[in-house]
Write an enzyme that holds these catalytic residues in place. Structure first.
Site, PDB file in Angstrom:
ATOM      1  N   CYS A  50       0.775  -1.296  -0.160  1.00  0.00           N
ATOM      2  CA  CYS A  50       0.099   0.213  -0.109  1.00  0.00           C
ATOM      3  C   CYS A  50       0.936   1.252   0.036  1.00  0.00           C
ATOM      4  O   CYS A  50       0.369   2.268  -0.762  1.00  0.00           O
ATOM      5  CB  CYS A  50      -0.954   0.193   1.388  1.00  0.00           C
ATOM      6  SG  CYS A  50      -2.276  -1.018   1.117  1.00  0.00           S
ATOM      7  N   HIS A  99      18.316  -2.260   3.996  1.00  0.00           N
ATOM      8  CA  HIS A  99      16.825  -1.522   3.842  1.00  0.00           C
ATOM      9  C   HIS A  99      15.871  -2.635   3.679  1.00  0.00           C
ATOM     10  O   HIS A  99      15.000  -2.427   4.815  1.00  0.00           O
ATOM     11  CB  HIS A  99      16.925  -0.979   2.352  1.00  0.00           C
ATOM     12  CG  HIS A  99      15.650  -0.316   2.037  1.00  0.00           C
ATOM     13  ND1 HIS A  99      15.079   0.932   2.793  1.00  0.00           N
ATOM     14  CD2 HIS A  99      14.586  -0.965   1.083  1.00  0.00           C
ATOM     15  CE1 HIS A  99      14.012   0.974   2.062  1.00  0.00           C
ATOM     16  NE2 HIS A  99      13.543  -0.036   1.141  1.00  0.00           N
ATOM     17  N   GLY A 115       3.580  -6.137  11.358  1.00  0.00           N
ATOM     18  CA  GLY A 115       3.822  -7.558  11.080  1.00  0.00           C
ATOM     19  C   GLY A 115       3.536  -7.992   9.690  1.00  0.00           C
ATOM     20  O   GLY A 115       4.010  -8.974   9.333  1.00  0.00           O
ATOM     21  N   GLY A 194      -8.937  -9.850  -0.398  1.00  0.00           N
ATOM     22  CA  GLY A 194      -7.367 -10.038  -0.331  1.00  0.00           C
ATOM     23  C   GLY A 194      -7.060  -9.964   1.059  1.00  0.00           C
ATOM     24  O   GLY A 194      -7.582 -10.121   2.097  1.00  0.00           O
TER      25      GLY A 194
END
Length: 572
Positions: A50, A99, A115, A194
């Protein structure tokens, strides 16, 4: 190792850019395929969530890799490269590993410590493996990132530093109140089936909503989620599935709506939401932030409209406080041809002294030259889009008290599912990715974050050492293979010279020669692996190949054999 990541996230780009650059599942597949087909890259994986879009690749050239990956991201996202470039970040080798490990631990998430990113990384790796775009480096990197993320959540209290995006969004809807008190007895509509929508539905069920309706374009998936919710033991909720064409009706019944689909357009318009809420707040739905009535513009002073050669009706723009008659307000809405004429007029005109005396203090700071430069820029814009959009100072907002929300909307989709104009509807509270980003900017970070950072640093060092050591392993294997071939050849020559030796004697000789070779090679090969694991140790493999005149093809064949074995490994 030549790992490169190019991407953008909520930390580097505004939500409006992320929204336009979002990639659907088919586009992610095409991006991975095109990346491995490009010259600088041999492996690739796409991590799209997102609030982030990242492209990972194993490249043989840094600068060419950055250029190629940036171009591919722009092409597949549909956002022009020039517009996208200011928001892109680049990480290389150890910084790229650091990263991804930080992302896996939730340190780079909008809500620190959430998480759900672990499952998203796992899905990204599975997709790359299915497309055969993940080789040894991507496989090792992503699998290790999953282990690091799980370790961080197991060994620290990072979960206390933040919640999932869903939980955080519900807390924002509850406006600081207890989520369970707020959700108790409400009816919820979940649009999408989803992973994010499923998490939202389960979270709402545990929070105590009375009913959940699941709508999805694939009705079977909606039915499956509704069945899971009904059969779950940790809550008691009524759940049912509906088709997408039933959403307008269900919207009139719902108290809470959570939407997270892969749609490229709006799923819920402000008009549909307004119709669903109308009547619930005791009055027709109105824009609660509608501007106050605009005062009539003062009449232009005498002579203003008679500016020689000016193509603009200056009398119509005198009420635009804060702008000179040659400034931006004067050209709002003008077509490109007229604007060019106006710009030419400004460049050659002088301003009447009486006009200057009437300007406000803010406007007095501007000069005709400033306005000419501004209008020149506006002319360039108008040439591209055909017309300059209106640009006025914000109107004062009428102090109309908002009624208590009758409908709560949580939009977790990127691009957005719910029309942002719903923010202005009376009786509606909308929380979306943009408002979540603003709310999370000041969220406190737990002390456990420092511990997770130490874990990430340790794991990055260990991963780098393992990769460097693995880089020299094929050379060491090739050296020992060459030594074994030399021993075999000498034993064969000995058999020809001493044919009377019995089998026991031959065995003793073979073992003695092998022991000598092993002892001679043991210390150098162990030491070279240790040295290669240190930063800057990549050159030891080249030195070993040169000193022992090893065949490069033999070393390469060992590497290929190792890679084919590694490809059997898959994340659990």
């Amino acid at each position: 190792m030549s790992l490169l990541v190019v991407g953008l996230s909520h930390r580097s780009a505004p939500v409006s850019v992320l929204e336009r650059a979002s990639l659907n599942a088919d586009t992610q597949v095409k991006l991975s395929q095109d990346t491995v087909a490009a010259e600088p890259a041999t492996e690739a994986a796409v991590l799209a969530t997102c609030n982030r879009i990242e492209l990972y690749a194993d490249v043989d050239k840094f600068h060419a890799g950055v250029a190629e990956l940036s171009t591919l991201l722009a092409q597949h996202s549909g956002v022009g490269l020039e517009e996208l470039t200011p928001y892109l970040y680049v990480h290389y080798e150890d910084r790229a590993v650091h990263h991804l490990f930080s992302v896996a631990c939730g340190l780079d998430s909008m809500v620190v410590g959430e998480g759900q990113i672990i499952a998203q990384i796992k899905d990204s790796l599975a997709r790359a493996q299915e497309l055969h775009s993940a080789g040894k480096l991507i496989n090792d990197l992503f699998q290790q990132s999953l282990r690091v993320g799980k370790r961080a959540h197991f060994e620290t209290g990072i979960d206390r530093a933040g919640q999932s995006l869903v939980t955080f969004g519900l807390e924002q809807l509850a406006a600081g109140g207890d989520v369970q008190d707020w959700a108790g007895g409400k009816k919820a509509l979940v649009i999408g089936a989803g992973s994010m929508s499923s998490l939202a539905a389960a979270t709402l069920a545990r929070a105590g909503v009375r009913e959940i309706v699941v709508a999805n374009r694939t009705f079977e998936r909606a039915e499956r989620l509704a069945q899971i919710l009904t059969e779950a033991d940790d809550h008691a909720v009524t759940a049912r599935a509906v088709r997408m064409d039933a959403v307008p009706h269900e919207l009139t019944r719902a108290d809470v709506v959570v939407s997270c689909t892969g749609a490229t357009g709006l799923v819920l318009t402000a008009e549909a939401i307004g119709q669903a809420v109308e009547g619930r707040v005791g009055a027709p739905v109105a824009d609660a932030s509608a501007p106050a009535p605009k005062p009539a513009a003062p009449q232009a002073p005498a002579g203003t409209a008679a500016e020689d050669g000016c193509p603009v009706d200056l009398a119509a723009v005198q009420g635009a406080t804060g702008f000179s008659v040659m400034g931006e307000a004067a050209v709002a809405g003008m077509d490109a041809a007229t604007l060019e004429q106006h710009a030419a007029w400004v460049a050659g005109a002088t301003v009447d002294r009486r006009e200057s005396a009437r300007r406000t203090a803010e406007t007095e700071a501007r000069t005709p030259e400033d306005d000419a430069e501004l209008i020149g820029a506006l002319a360039a814009t108008a040439a591209a889009i055909g017309r300059v959009p209106e640009h006025r100072k914000p109107e004062p907002v009428a102090q109309i008290p908002r009624p208590a929300p009758a409908l709560y909307l949580l939009d977790l989709a990127m691009p957005r599912d719910i029309d942002a104009a719903a923010h202005r509807l009376a009786g509606v509270r909308l929380v979306d990715i943009e408002s979540l980003a603003e709310a999370s900017a000041d969220a406190p970070m737990a002390a456990d974050v420092d511990q997770v950072r130490r874990i990430v640093s340790d794991e990055v060092a260990a991963f780098g050492a393992a990769q460097r050591a693995a880089h020299i392993t094929p050379t060491v294997v090739a050296l020992r293979t060459m030594a074994a071939d030399v021993v075999a050849g000498e034993i064969a020559r000995l058999d020809g010279r001493l044919p009377d030796l019995d089998e026991r004697q031959r065995g003793e000789i073979r073992q003695a020669v092998h022991r000598v070779v092993d002892k001679l090679l043991h210390a150098p090969t162990v030491r070279v692996k240790q040295l290669a694991a240190e930063p800057g140790g990549a050159g030891y493999a080249d030195a070993l190949r040169t000193l022992f005149d090893l065949d490069p093809e033999t070393v390469a064949s060992v590497s290929r054999a190792g890679n084919s074995t590694d490809e059997k490994d898959r994340p659990a």
